[in-house]
Design a protein around this motif. Structure first.
Motif, short mmCIF file in Angstrom:
data_model
loop_
_atom_site.label_atom_id
_atom_site.label_comp_id
_atom_site.label_asym_id
_atom_site.label_seq_id
_atom_site.Cartn_x
_atom_site.Cartn_y
_atom_site.Cartn_z
N UNK A 67 1.26 -2.76 11.68
CA UNK A 67 0.42 -3.94 11.89
C UNK A 67 -0.99 -3.81 11.31
N UNK A 68 -1.55 -2.59 11.37
CA UNK A 68 -2.98 -2.45 11.07
C UNK A 68 -3.29 -1.60 9.84
N UNK A 69 -2.29 -1.01 9.19
CA UNK A 69 -2.59 -0.08 8.09
C UNK A 69 -3.44 -0.73 7.01
N UNK A 70 -3.05 -1.89 6.52
CA UNK A 70 -3.79 -2.55 5.44
C UNK A 70 -5.19 -2.96 5.86
N UNK A 71 -5.37 -3.19 7.16
CA UNK A 71 -6.68 -3.66 7.65
C UNK A 71 -7.61 -2.51 7.97
N UNK A 72 -7.10 -1.48 8.62
CA UNK A 72 -7.97 -0.45 9.18
C UNK A 72 -7.88 0.90 8.49
N UNK A 73 -6.89 1.10 7.63
CA UNK A 73 -6.68 2.45 7.09
C UNK A 73 -6.71 2.48 5.57
N UNK A 74 -6.07 1.56 4.93
CA UNK A 74 -5.74 1.66 3.51
C UNK A 74 -6.95 1.92 2.60
N UNK A 75 -7.97 1.08 2.68
CA UNK A 75 -9.10 1.21 1.75
C UNK A 75 -9.77 2.57 1.88
N UNK A 76 -9.99 2.99 3.11
CA UNK A 76 -10.63 4.29 3.34
C UNK A 76 -9.76 5.43 2.81
N UNK A 77 -8.46 5.36 3.14
CA UNK A 77 -7.57 6.44 2.70
C UNK A 77 -7.48 6.49 1.18
N UNK A 78 -7.32 5.34 0.52
CA UNK A 78 -7.20 5.33 -0.94
C UNK A 78 -8.41 5.96 -1.61
N UNK A 79 -9.61 5.65 -1.09
CA UNK A 79 -10.82 6.22 -1.69
C UNK A 79 -10.85 7.74 -1.52
N UNK A 80 -10.54 8.21 -0.31
CA UNK A 80 -10.57 9.65 -0.06
C UNK A 80 -9.47 10.37 -0.83
N UNK A 81 -8.32 9.74 -0.95
CA UNK A 81 -7.22 10.42 -1.63
C UNK A 81 -7.51 10.59 -3.12
N UNK A 82 -8.28 9.69 -3.71
CA UNK A 82 -8.70 9.88 -5.11
C UNK A 82 -9.50 11.17 -5.24
N UNK A 83 -10.37 11.43 -4.26
CA UNK A 83 -11.15 12.67 -4.26
C UNK A 83 -10.23 13.89 -4.13
N UNK A 84 -9.26 13.79 -3.22
CA UNK A 84 -8.32 14.89 -3.01
C UNK A 84 -7.50 15.14 -4.28
N UNK A 85 -7.07 14.07 -4.93
CA UNK A 85 -6.26 14.21 -6.14
C UNK A 85 -7.03 14.92 -7.24
N UNK A 86 -8.31 14.58 -7.39
CA UNK A 86 -9.14 15.23 -8.41
C UNK A 86 -9.29 16.72 -8.12
N UNK A 87 -9.52 17.04 -6.85
CA UNK A 87 -9.67 18.45 -6.47
C UNK A 87 -8.35 19.21 -6.68
N UNK A 88 -7.26 18.55 -6.36
CA UNK A 88 -5.94 19.18 -6.53
C UNK A 88 -5.68 19.48 -8.01
N UNK A 89 -6.00 18.53 -8.88
CA UNK A 89 -5.78 18.73 -10.31
C UNK A 89 -6.62 19.92 -10.81
N UNK A 90 -7.85 20.00 -10.34
CA UNK A 90 -8.69 21.13 -10.74
C UNK A 90 -8.14 22.45 -10.22
N UNK A 91 -7.62 22.44 -8.98
CA UNK A 91 -7.08 23.67 -8.40
C UNK A 91 -5.82 24.13 -9.13
#
Length: 553
Positions: free
Chosen positions: A323-347
């Motif tokens: 019910x709430x993922x797109x409203x309360x979670x998605x935008x924040x998670x997508x932004x943070x996961x971009x950071x995680x993905x960049x760090x993972x690629x470097x690692x």
């Protein structure tokens, strides 16, 4: 397959496994047949004759599609026999493709099951497949790591669903189900340099290598065509060992009554796609079957569709995600996961620990541990927990794992009032579903139509067999179930349907009606005669699916 003396010790009769050829002397369904010795394999003692029957065409189609190579000159189906991966029966083939993803479309199909098992042997990870939710555990037992419900996620959304599971390029898509929608999805999922293996002719584009580097293969699932002779020889040499060790497990089986005469009813059941197939996948006969559950009567009613399936009460955090993922979670998670993905690629550019495959090096850990999410302690905790797991187990960065953990954390960070309101809404939805369920139960007492009787009677062998098998195992005895009355498919005439579990203890392995045909025939006649005294002409007519029974007043 055929039975013939193979050993000179132990068993008087051994059983051989082979794929038949469309020729009189090399075909099946006859008393004697000829098999090509180099493409025949002894069935090990842990596999029954019936289970082995699921192997020849299905495993050949799966294996050739994944491991067959390039043809020179090209064959009738193009330049590729298969995708050319190293087979697990070849030196160095076991686990060779560790951490390479694969997608199998149609994982609960017969070919799909063997494709998943072979992919597991080859080390592919993740192994992503499509199947209905009811078949999820069936696919996971074969080796799938992720099962995408094609009812909830249509083929058009499959590329996006796969991208949420793995960020690695998918070099191999095996379409065990090769409908046009499945083919289109496969072409969108696969990497530009990858392979799409089809089990039906392509409806989108041509076979072979395309201008963008993608290869499309229409697999010839037979070891008995010239281009597959060598492949078949090697595969059949390895099969006994793979089966004996349990590396390859046969598909579930059900033995239809009546020999070939029982085949049409089986085909009809497959066409009807009964939900009962789920029961057989999870509880049917064969190695690896689950133990029967208690409360068999409830499962019995549900599996034969005599009663609707009782609604399940979802967990509050699952409902929150829906019910709430797109409203309360998605935008924040997508932004943070971009950071995680960049760090993972470097690692990943930093070497891992020498001699400890899969575990991170200290430099990799230092880089990943240094990633900070200022102002978001919630995601920081989720990320730090993931890092701790990565230290111990290694592995890959899987988006869905982090996303689920963060969604769970966001839910539990909400106020008690919010969670109480959400639970009330969830309970309201469940109560409405239960009201509908009770109404359906009440309707079971309503007057039955001829169509109802026809459907139930056509399913009778399907739902009576597991019940008889269960009772046989519980009691340590043979079990025969014989039901008699007006048969819908016989215009309401009195007849008998029967299920038998238990065979003679000799190489013939005969069921009761075959071992004692005269006694069986006498019992059938007796039941039919008694049935004529039990059912009125109106009841005969009520069961007649074509309404051609004339009432005699």
């Amino acid at each position: 397959m055929a039975r013939y003396p193979w050993d000179s010790t132990g068993r008087a009769w051994s059983m051989s496994l082979f794929q038949a050829v469309y020729a009189h002397d090399l075909g099946t369904l006859q008393q004697y047949t000829v098999a090509i010795a180099t493409r025949a394999a002894k069935i090990p003692g842990n596999i029954s004759f019936d289970e082995a029957a699921t192997l020849p065409s299905n495993i050949a189609t799966a294996a050739i599609g994944i491991y067959g190579g390039r043809l020179d000159p090209p064959g009738a189906r193009g330049p590729y026999q298969g995708a050319g991966y190293t087979a697990p029966w070849t030196e160095g083939g076991i686990g060779k493709y560790k951490y390479q993803p694969i997608v199998v479309i149609g994982g609960s199909s017969s070919v799909g099951q063997y494709a998943i098992q072979l992919a597991k042997l080859s080390g592919f990870n993740p192994i992503i497949t499509t199947a209905s939710t009811s078949n999820e555990e069936y696919c996971k037992r074969a080796g799938a790591t992720h099962v995408i419900d094609y009812h909830a996620t249509p083929y058009s959304a499959l590329p996006a669903a796969v991208s949420q599971i793995t960020t690695e390029p998918v070099e191999l898509v095996y379409a065990a189900i090769s409908s046009e929608e499945a083919q289109r999805a496969a072409l969108e999922v696969v990497a530009k340099s990858g392979y799409v293996v089809l089990t039906l002719p392509p409806t989108i584009g041509a076979l072979g290598e395309r201008s963008d580097g993608m290869k499309v293969i229409f697999v010839m699932g037979s070891v008995n065509v010239p281009e597959n002779y060598e492949f078949g020889d090697k595969m059949y040499a390895a099969l006994p060992g793979l089966l004996a060790r349990g590396d390859i497990k046969p598909n579930r089986t059900e033995v239809l009554l009546g020999g070939l005469a029982g085949a049409p009813a089986g085909v009809e059941r497959l066409a009807n796609n009964s939900a009962l197939s789920h029961w057989f996948r999870n509880n049917g006969n064969g190695s690896g079957s689950k133990k029967p559950h208690d409360g068999l009567s409830k499962k019995f009613d549900t599996m034969v569709d005599m009663a609707p399936e009782k609604p399940r009460h979802a967990h509050a955090d699952q409902f929150f995600s829906t019910k709430q993922y797109n409203i309360m979670v998605k935008d924040c998670f997508d932004a943070h996961f971009c950071t995680v993905t960049s760090a993972w690629a470097a690692a990943q550019a930093i070497p891992q620990q020498p001699g400890v495959e899969g575990l991170p090096s200290e430099d990799q850990l230092a880089l990943l541990a240094g990633v900070m999410f200022e102002g978001d302690d919630l995601f920081q905790d989720v990320y730090d927990n993931w890092c701790q797991s990565f230290v111990k187990k290694g592995g890959k960065l899987v988006e869905v794992t982090l996303r689920a953990a963060f969604t769970h954390a966001v839910y539990h960070s909400q106020s008690d009032e919010f969670k109480k309101s959400l639970k009330q809404e969830l309970d309201s939805i469940y109560d409405k579903a239960m009201d509908t369920y009770r109404q359906l139960l009440d309707s079971a007492d309503a007057e039955k139509t001829p169509e109802y009787y026809h459907e139930m009677q056509s399913k009778a062998p399907h739902y009576l067999y597991p019940f008889a098998e269960h009772m046989s195992k519980r009691l340590g005895m043979n079990v025969s179930i014989m039901v008699y009355g007006p048969i819908s498919a016989q215009e309401g005439a009195i007849s008998v349907k029967s299920i038998h579990v238990g065979t003679t203890n000799d190489p013939a392995s005969l069921e009761w009606m075959d071992a004692k045909p005269e006694a069986c025939e006498a019992m059938v006649k007796s039941m039919c005669a008694f049935g004529e005294q039990c059912f009125t002409p109106e009841e005969h007519a009520a069961c007649s699916s074509n309404h051609r029974v004339e009432l005699q007043h």
